[in-house]
Design a protein around this motif. Structure first.
Motif, PDB file in Angstrom:
ATOM      1  N   VAL A  25       0.852  -1.190   0.000  1.00 26.93           N
ATOM      2  CA  VAL A  25       0.000   0.000   0.000  1.00 26.93           C
ATOM      3  C   VAL A  25       0.891   1.245   0.000  1.00 26.93           C
ATOM      4  CG1 VAL A  25      -1.784   1.279   1.229  1.00 26.93           C
ATOM      5  CG2 VAL A  25      -1.852  -1.226   1.181  1.00 26.93           C
ATOM      6  N   VAL A  26       0.697   2.079  -1.003  1.00 26.92           N
ATOM      7  CA  VAL A  26       1.467   3.309  -1.142  1.00 26.92           C
ATOM      8  C   VAL A  26       0.603   4.457  -0.634  1.00 26.92           C
ATOM      9  CG1 VAL A  26       2.679   4.824  -2.750  1.00 26.92           C
ATOM     10  CG2 VAL A  26       2.623   2.349  -3.168  1.00 26.92           C
ATOM     11  N   VAL A 134      -1.088  -0.950  -4.406  1.00 27.30           N
ATOM     12  CA  VAL A 134      -2.313  -0.163  -4.267  1.00 27.30           C
ATOM     13  C   VAL A 134      -1.962   1.228  -3.758  1.00 27.30           C
ATOM     14  CG1 VAL A 134      -4.628  -0.085  -3.278  1.00 27.30           C
ATOM     15  CG2 VAL A 134      -3.482  -2.294  -3.569  1.00 27.30           C
ATOM     16  N   GLU A 135      -2.443   2.257  -4.454  1.00 26.47           N
ATOM     17  CA  GLU A 135      -2.295   3.603  -3.919  1.00 26.47           C
ATOM     18  C   GLU A 135      -3.512   3.913  -3.056  1.00 26.47           C
ATOM     19  OE1 GLU A 135      -0.720   7.784  -5.322  1.00 26.47           O
ATOM     20  OE2 GLU A 135      -2.628   7.350  -6.273  1.00 26.47           O
ATOM     21  N   GLN A 136      -3.275   4.119  -1.774  1.00 22.69           N
ATOM     22  CA  GLN A 136      -4.370   4.480  -0.870  1.00 22.69           C
ATOM     23  C   GLN A 136      -4.685   5.951  -1.027  1.00 22.69           C
ATOM     24  OE1 GLN A 136      -3.908   3.327   3.261  1.00 22.69           O
ATOM     25  NE2 GLN A 136      -5.190   5.033   3.947  1.00 22.69           N
ATOM     26  N   SER A 137      -5.956   6.252  -1.210  1.00 31.41           N
ATOM     27  CA  SER A 137      -6.389   7.637  -1.372  1.00 31.41           C
ATOM     28  C   SER A 137      -7.605   7.900  -0.506  1.00 31.41           C
ATOM     29  CB  SER A 137      -6.723   7.918  -2.840  1.00 31.41           C
ATOM     30  OG  SER A 137      -7.257   9.227  -2.988  1.00 31.41           O
ATOM     31  N   ARG A 138      -7.723   9.106  -0.028  1.00 30.86           N
ATOM     32  CA  ARG A 138      -8.890   9.449   0.780  1.00 30.86           C
ATOM     33  C   ARG A 138     -10.134   9.653  -0.075  1.00 30.86           C
ATOM     34  NH1 ARG A 138      -6.440  14.222   4.363  1.00 30.86           N
ATOM     35  NH2 ARG A 138      -5.273  14.477   2.421  1.00 30.86           N
ATOM     36  N   LYS A 139      -9.959  10.115  -1.337  1.00 39.80           N
ATOM     37  CA  LYS A 139     -11.151  10.412  -2.142  1.00 39.80           C
ATOM     38  C   LYS A 139     -11.067  10.013  -3.608  1.00 39.80           C
ATOM     39  CE  LYS A 139      -9.565  15.239  -2.066  1.00 39.80           C
ATOM     40  NZ  LYS A 139      -9.929  16.610  -1.710  1.00 39.80           N
ATOM     41  N   ASP A 140      -9.934   9.503  -4.065  1.00 35.50           N
ATOM     42  CA  ASP A 140      -9.782   9.161  -5.482  1.00 35.50           C
ATOM     43  C   ASP A 140      -9.784   7.646  -5.660  1.00 35.50           C
ATOM     44  OD1 ASP A 140      -9.113   8.804  -8.116  1.00 35.50           O
ATOM     45  OD2 ASP A 140      -7.308  10.037  -8.069  1.00 35.50           O
ATOM     46  N   ASP A 141     -10.904   7.107  -6.143  1.00 34.79           N
ATOM     47  CA  ASP A 141     -10.938   5.665  -6.368  1.00 34.79           C
ATOM     48  C   ASP A 141     -10.772   5.318  -7.851  1.00 34.79           C
ATOM     49  OD1 ASP A 141     -13.418   6.368  -7.336  1.00 34.79           O
ATOM     50  OD2 ASP A 141     -14.565   5.151  -5.922  1.00 34.79           O
ATOM     51  N   TYR A 142     -10.302   6.292  -8.650  1.00 31.75           N
ATOM     52  CA  TYR A 142      -9.903   5.986 -10.030  1.00 31.75           C
ATOM     53  C   TYR A 142      -8.425   5.605 -10.055  1.00 31.75           C
ATOM     54  CZ  TYR A 142      -8.555   6.421 -14.897  1.00 31.75           C
ATOM     55  OH  TYR A 142      -8.033   6.164 -16.153  1.00 31.75           O
ATOM     56  N   TRP A 143      -7.555   6.533  -9.671  1.00 29.82           N
ATOM     57  CA  TRP A 143      -6.120   6.229  -9.639  1.00 29.82           C
ATOM     58  C   TRP A 143      -5.777   5.302  -8.480  1.00 29.82           C
ATOM     59  CZ3 TRP A 143      -3.843   6.889 -13.929  1.00 29.82           C
ATOM     60  CH2 TRP A 143      -4.080   7.996 -14.733  1.00 29.82           C
ATOM     61  N   GLU A 150     -13.568   0.588   8.899  1.00 32.22           N
ATOM     62  CA  GLU A 150     -12.977   1.444   9.924  1.00 32.22           C
ATOM     63  C   GLU A 150     -11.582   0.986  10.317  1.00 32.22           C
ATOM     64  OE1 GLU A 150     -15.437   2.104  13.288  1.00 32.22           O
ATOM     65  OE2 GLU A 150     -17.130   2.877  12.126  1.00 32.22           O
ATOM     66  N   ALA A 151     -11.340  -0.303  10.258  1.00 38.23           N
ATOM     67  CA  ALA A 151     -10.024  -0.832  10.638  1.00 38.23           C
ATOM     68  C   ALA A 151      -8.964  -0.553   9.587  1.00 38.23           C
ATOM     69  CB  ALA A 151     -10.126  -2.330  10.883  1.00 38.23           C
ATOM     70  N   GLY A 152      -9.385  -0.216   8.378  1.00 36.98           N
ATOM     71  CA  GLY A 152      -8.435   0.056   7.317  1.00 36.98           C
ATOM     72  C   GLY A 152      -7.825  -1.185   6.702  1.00 36.98           C
ATOM     73  N   ASP A 153      -8.476  -2.324   6.892  1.00 34.50           N
ATOM     74  CA  ASP A 153      -7.940  -3.592   6.379  1.00 34.50           C
ATOM     75  C   ASP A 153      -8.272  -3.828   4.913  1.00 34.50           C
ATOM     76  OD1 ASP A 153      -6.918  -4.189   8.874  1.00 34.50           O
ATOM     77  OD2 ASP A 153      -8.759  -5.201   9.519  1.00 34.50           O
ATOM     78  N   THR A 154      -9.295  -3.142   4.409  1.00 34.24           N
ATOM     79  CA  THR A 154      -9.757  -3.359   3.045  1.00 34.24           C
ATOM     80  C   THR A 154      -9.796  -2.037   2.292  1.00 34.24           C
ATOM     81  OG1 THR A 154     -11.155  -5.162   3.844  1.00 34.24           O
ATOM     82  CG2 THR A 154     -11.609  -4.334   1.639  1.00 34.24           C
ATOM     83  N   LEU A 155      -9.339  -2.068   1.028  1.00 34.12           N
ATOM     84  CA  LEU A 155      -9.372  -0.886   0.175  1.00 34.12           C
ATOM     85  C   LEU A 155     -10.110  -1.241  -1.108  1.00 34.12           C
ATOM     86  CD1 LEU A 155      -6.133  -1.150   1.367  1.00 34.12           C
ATOM     87  CD2 LEU A 155      -6.292   1.250   0.720  1.00 34.12           C
ATOM     88  N   ILE A 156     -10.936  -0.306  -1.594  1.00 36.83           N
ATOM     89  CA  ILE A 156     -11.712  -0.539  -2.799  1.00 36.83           C
ATOM     90  C   ILE A 156     -11.518   0.627  -3.771  1.00 36.83           C
ATOM     91  CG2 ILE A 156     -14.028  -0.812  -3.760  1.00 36.83           C
ATOM     92  CD1 ILE A 156     -14.876  -2.175  -1.209  1.00 36.83           C
ATOM     93  N   GLY A 157     -11.226   0.309  -5.017  1.00 37.82           N
ATOM     94  CA  GLY A 157     -11.070   1.333  -6.038  1.00 37.82           C
ATOM     95  C   GLY A 157     -10.634   0.723  -7.357  1.00 37.82           C
ATOM     96  N   GLN A 158     -10.608   1.538  -8.396  1.00 36.09           N
ATOM     97  CA  GLN A 158     -10.095   1.064  -9.681  1.00 36.09           C
ATOM     98  C   GLN A 158      -8.579   0.886  -9.633  1.00 36.09           C
ATOM     99  OE1 GLN A 158     -11.633   2.875 -13.312  1.00 36.09           O
ATOM    100  NE2 GLN A 158     -13.296   3.802 -12.145  1.00 36.09           N
ATOM    101  N   ASN A 159      -7.899   1.716  -8.817  1.00 36.30           N
ATOM    102  CA  ASN A 159      -6.464   1.559  -8.589  1.00 36.30           C
ATOM    103  C   ASN A 159      -5.672   1.528  -9.899  1.00 36.30           C
ATOM    104  OD1 ASN A 159      -4.156   1.167  -6.902  1.00 36.30           O
ATOM    105  ND2 ASN A 159      -4.212  -1.024  -7.341  1.00 36.30           N
ATOM    106  N   VAL A 160      -5.994   2.451 -10.801  1.00 38.47           N
ATOM    107  CA  VAL A 160      -5.334   2.460 -12.109  1.00 38.47           C
ATOM    108  C   VAL A 160      -3.831   2.718 -11.969  1.00 38.47           C
ATOM    109  CG1 VAL A 160      -5.218   3.644 -14.341  1.00 38.47           C
ATOM    110  CG2 VAL A 160      -7.441   3.076 -13.342  1.00 38.47           C
TER     111      VAL A 160
END
Length: 217
Positions: A25-26, A134-143, A150-160
């Motif tokens: 996770v970046v 995976v680039e972790q972002s607070r509001k961008d689920d495209y890049w 709440e635990a931060g264990d799962t991330l969802i996005g396109q992660n381009v």
């Protein structure tokens, strides 16, 4: 087998789910894999003899081939976040096909980052082994991808961006050093920097006559 990247296909624009413990996770540039971020310092780029401090500044400048003064302002910033902020007031004037070409521009920017920072950036890419990036972002689920619990264990996005980094990692694993140290210009209209067509980018050599930043601004 088609040569068209999965990132180019619209059916692959669906959101993806990543488990933090299984991924690289970046998020912050000072973390172990922070150098994979476009915001990371220490990976300067040289385009047409012009020194650009970060991948973020180069990417943002590519929005405005028809506005060289805006490009000059963006690449003149010492902070990647400031470079990004300088582009914001002009976003409505981005090149008209920006949404269609932005992932190609990002792929090209990452190729340039590797070609001109081959040892360190290549080392970081290979150190991720076969894990998802995976680039972790607070509001961008495209890049990137956003926290899904709440635990931060799962991330969802396109992660381009993460997928482009993984694509580049695979090319690096294939050992195509010669190919990866030379980056041709993108085959899109008006691929310009400061009013001039962007030329083929090659690995940097010491003392190659590049223009220092203060002479440009």
């Amino acid at each position: 087998m088609t040569s068209r990247s999965s990132i180019d296909r619209p059916e692959n624009s669906l959101l993806r789910t990543y488990v933090r413990s299984e991924a690289v996770v970046v998020y912050k540039t000072k973390e172990d894999f922070g150098g994979l971020s476009n915001m990371a310092s220490g990976f300067p780029l040289h385009i047409n003899g012009v020194r650009i401090l970060t991948t973020e500044a180069l990417y943002q400048a590519c929005r405005f081939p028809h506005m060289p003064e805006v490009q000059r302002e963006i690449i003149g910033q010492h902070s990647p976040m400031t470079a990004k902020m300088k582009s914001k007031p002009h976003r409505k004037d981005s090149r008209p096909d920006w949404d269609d070409v932005r992932h190609k521009v990002m792929r090209w920017c990452l190729r340039v980052k590797l070609a001109q920072n081959y040892e360190e950036f290549g080392r970081l890419l290979l150190a991720t082994r076969d894990r998802p990036i995976v680039e972790q972002s607070r509001k961008d689920d495209y890049w990137g991808a956003k926290l899904a619990d709440e635990a931060g264990d799962t991330l969802i996005g396109q992660n381009v961006l993460g997928r482009l980094l993984m694509e580049l990692r695979e090319k690096l694993k294939d050992g195509a050093d010669g190919m990866l140290k030379t980056v041709p210009p993108l085959g899109i209209p008006d691929f310009l920097l400061l009013g001039k067509p962007i030329e083929t980018v090659t690995a940097r050599r010491a003392g190659n006559g590049e223009k220092p930043q203060p002479e440009l601004f």
